[in-house]
Design a protein around this motif. Structure first.
Motif, PDB file in Angstrom:
ATOM      1  N   SER A 196       0.854  -1.187   0.000  1.00 21.69           N
ATOM      2  CA  SER A 196       0.000   0.000   0.000  1.00 21.69           C
ATOM      3  C   SER A 196       0.890   1.237   0.000  1.00 21.69           C
ATOM      4  O   SER A 196       1.997   1.223   0.523  1.00 21.69           O
ATOM      5  CB  SER A 196      -0.935   0.015   1.215  1.00 21.69           C
ATOM      6  N   ALA A 197       0.387   2.274  -0.614  1.00 14.92           N
ATOM      7  CA  ALA A 197       1.099   3.554  -0.659  1.00 14.92           C
ATOM      8  C   ALA A 197       0.233   4.588   0.061  1.00 14.92           C
ATOM      9  O   ALA A 197      -0.961   4.707  -0.199  1.00 14.92           O
ATOM     10  CB  ALA A 197       1.357   3.981  -2.095  1.00 14.92           C
ATOM     11  N   THR A 198       0.856   5.323   0.969  1.00 14.36           N
ATOM     12  CA  THR A 198       0.159   6.368   1.710  1.00 14.36           C
ATOM     13  C   THR A 198       1.005   7.635   1.705  1.00 14.36           C
ATOM     14  O   THR A 198       2.174   7.615   1.334  1.00 14.36           O
ATOM     15  CB  THR A 198      -0.085   5.939   3.177  1.00 14.36           C
ATOM     16  N   GLU A 199       0.374   8.721   2.098  1.00 18.38           N
ATOM     17  CA  GLU A 199       1.104   9.978   2.284  1.00 18.38           C
ATOM     18  C   GLU A 199       0.518  10.682   3.487  1.00 18.38           C
ATOM     19  O   GLU A 199      -0.563  10.331   3.965  1.00 18.38           O
ATOM     20  CB  GLU A 199       1.032  10.832   1.025  1.00 18.38           C
ATOM     21  N   LYS A 200       1.201  11.682   3.980  1.00 17.72           N
ATOM     22  CA  LYS A 200       0.724  12.423   5.151  1.00 17.72           C
ATOM     23  C   LYS A 200      -0.100  13.622   4.698  1.00 17.72           C
ATOM     24  O   LYS A 200       0.262  14.318   3.761  1.00 17.72           O
ATOM     25  CB  LYS A 200       1.896  12.894   6.009  1.00 17.72           C
ATOM     26  N   TYR A 257      -2.447   9.737   7.947  1.00 20.23           N
ATOM     27  CA  TYR A 257      -2.094   9.012   6.731  1.00 20.23           C
ATOM     28  C   TYR A 257      -3.270   8.964   5.766  1.00 20.23           C
ATOM     29  O   TYR A 257      -4.417   8.775   6.153  1.00 20.23           O
ATOM     30  CB  TYR A 257      -1.617   7.593   7.063  1.00 20.23           C
ATOM     31  N   PHE A 258      -2.967   9.150   4.503  1.00 18.61           N
ATOM     32  CA  PHE A 258      -3.959   9.171   3.436  1.00 18.61           C
ATOM     33  C   PHE A 258      -3.588   8.067   2.446  1.00 18.61           C
ATOM     34  O   PHE A 258      -2.504   8.089   1.870  1.00 18.61           O
ATOM     35  CB  PHE A 258      -3.945  10.543   2.752  1.00 18.61           C
ATOM     36  N   LEU A 259      -4.474   7.082   2.255  1.00 22.11           N
ATOM     37  CA  LEU A 259      -4.204   5.951   1.368  1.00 22.11           C
ATOM     38  C   LEU A 259      -4.273   6.388  -0.091  1.00 22.11           C
ATOM     39  O   LEU A 259      -5.223   7.043  -0.505  1.00 22.11           O
ATOM     40  CB  LEU A 259      -5.222   4.833   1.609  1.00 22.11           C
ATOM     41  N   ILE A 260      -3.258   6.024  -0.858  1.00 21.62           N
ATOM     42  CA  ILE A 260      -3.244   6.323  -2.289  1.00 21.62           C
ATOM     43  C   ILE A 260      -3.680   5.108  -3.095  1.00 21.62           C
ATOM     44  O   ILE A 260      -4.581   5.182  -3.910  1.00 21.62           O
ATOM     45  CB  ILE A 260      -1.829   6.764  -2.757  1.00 21.62           C
ATOM     46  N   PHE A 261      -3.029   3.966  -2.882  1.00 17.22           N
ATOM     47  CA  PHE A 261      -3.422   2.761  -3.604  1.00 17.22           C
ATOM     48  C   PHE A 261      -3.059   1.518  -2.801  1.00 17.22           C
ATOM     49  O   PHE A 261      -2.270   1.568  -1.863  1.00 17.22           O
ATOM     50  CB  PHE A 261      -2.804   2.692  -5.005  1.00 17.22           C
ATOM     51  N   THR A 262      -3.650   0.396  -3.210  1.00 16.10           N
ATOM     52  CA  THR A 262      -3.363  -0.914  -2.637  1.00 16.10           C
ATOM     53  C   THR A 262      -3.075  -1.865  -3.779  1.00 16.10           C
ATOM     54  O   THR A 262      -3.737  -1.827  -4.809  1.00 16.10           O
ATOM     55  CB  THR A 262      -4.561  -1.432  -1.818  1.00 16.10           C
ATOM     56  N   LEU A 263      -2.093  -2.723  -3.586  1.00 15.64           N
ATOM     57  CA  LEU A 263      -1.684  -3.679  -4.610  1.00 15.64           C
ATOM     58  C   LEU A 263      -1.525  -5.044  -3.960  1.00 15.64           C
ATOM     59  O   LEU A 263      -0.858  -5.172  -2.938  1.00 15.64           O
ATOM     60  CB  LEU A 263      -0.358  -3.234  -5.233  1.00 15.64           C
TER      61      LEU A 263
END
Length: 182
Positions: A156-160, A166-172
Motif C-alpha cells: 500500500s502507498a500512503t502519504e501524510k 495518513y492518506f491511502l493512495i493505492f493498494t496492490l
C-alpha cells in the motif's frame, strides 16, 4: 380389532458379524464434524487440528483422526467465511462495481486466462487519486507478506495529510499461486 402393535416375545441375542459394525468415529464424517465445529471456527478462526481432536473427545466422546479433523476445519471455514477460490473469483465482480460506482478509479486485475492464474490486483480510488494532488509530495510504501493458502504480498502507498494523518493512495495485491475462475 386392536390396531396397536405389541411384542409379546423377543429373542434379544444379537447375531451380526463384528466386522460389519461401524466404528463410532466412522459415523462422524467430515461433513457432520464441520457442522459441529462451526461455532469454534467463528470464535477462534485459527483453531488447530489437535484442538479439534481433543474437543471431539471431550465433548462427544469420539476419537477422530488428525486428517478427519483437518478436513472438518476446512469445511467449517468454508461454511463460515465462504469458499476460498470462489472469493477470489468475486474480484472480477468487485472491480466492475468499483468502475461503475467510482468513475475515474483505477482497477487492474491481471489473470492469465489460459491457465486461470490470478496474479495481481491494483486498486486506486478516484478520491485517493484526487487527494494525492493536494497533499505533501512524499509517498510512503509499506508491504507485508501474506501467509496461509495465499502466498503473496500486500503493498500500500500512503502519504501524510495536513494534520499528519495518513492518506491511502493505492493498494496492490501480488499473488503467486493458481486459482480456478469459473
Amino acid at each position: 380389532m386392536n390396531t396397536h402393535f405389541v411384542v409379546s416375545k423377543g429373542n434379544l441375542i444379537h447375531k451380526c458379524v463384528e466386522n460389519l459394525i461401524v466404528p463410532e468415529s466412522d459415523r462422524f464424517g467430515h461433513n457432520v464434524l464441520s457442522n459441529l465445529v462451526v461455532q469454534n471456527i467463528v470464535s477462534d478462526p485459527i483453531i488447530g487440528v489437535k484442538e479439534i481432536v481433543k474437543l471431539m473427545k471431550n465433548e462427544y466422546g469420539v476419537d477422530i483422526t488428525y486428517w478427519k479433523a483437518r478436513r472438518s476445519i476446512g469445511g467449517a471455514t468454508d461454511q463460515t467465511f465462504g469458499n476460498y477460490n470462489e472469493s477470489y473469483d468475486q474480484l472480477r465482480w468487485y472491480s466492475e462495481v468499483i468502475h461503475r460506482t467510482n468513475p475515474g478509479s483505477i482497477v487492474e486485475l491481471d489473470v492469465q486466462n489460459e491457465i486461470k492464474h490470478f496474479e495481481i490486483i491494483f486498486i486506486a480510488f478516484n478520491a485517493c487519486i484526487q487527494g494525492f494532488k493536494s497533499y505533501r509530495p512524499m509517498l510512503f510504501i509499506d508491504g507485508t507478506f501474506m501467509k496461509g493458502r495465499a502466498k503473496g504480498i500486500l503493498l500500500s502507498a500512503t502519504e501524510k495529510d495536513g494534520d499528519n494523518g495518513y492518506f491511502l493512495i493505492f493498494t496492490l495485491l501480488l499473488f503467486d499461486f493458481f486459482l480456478v475462475f469459473s
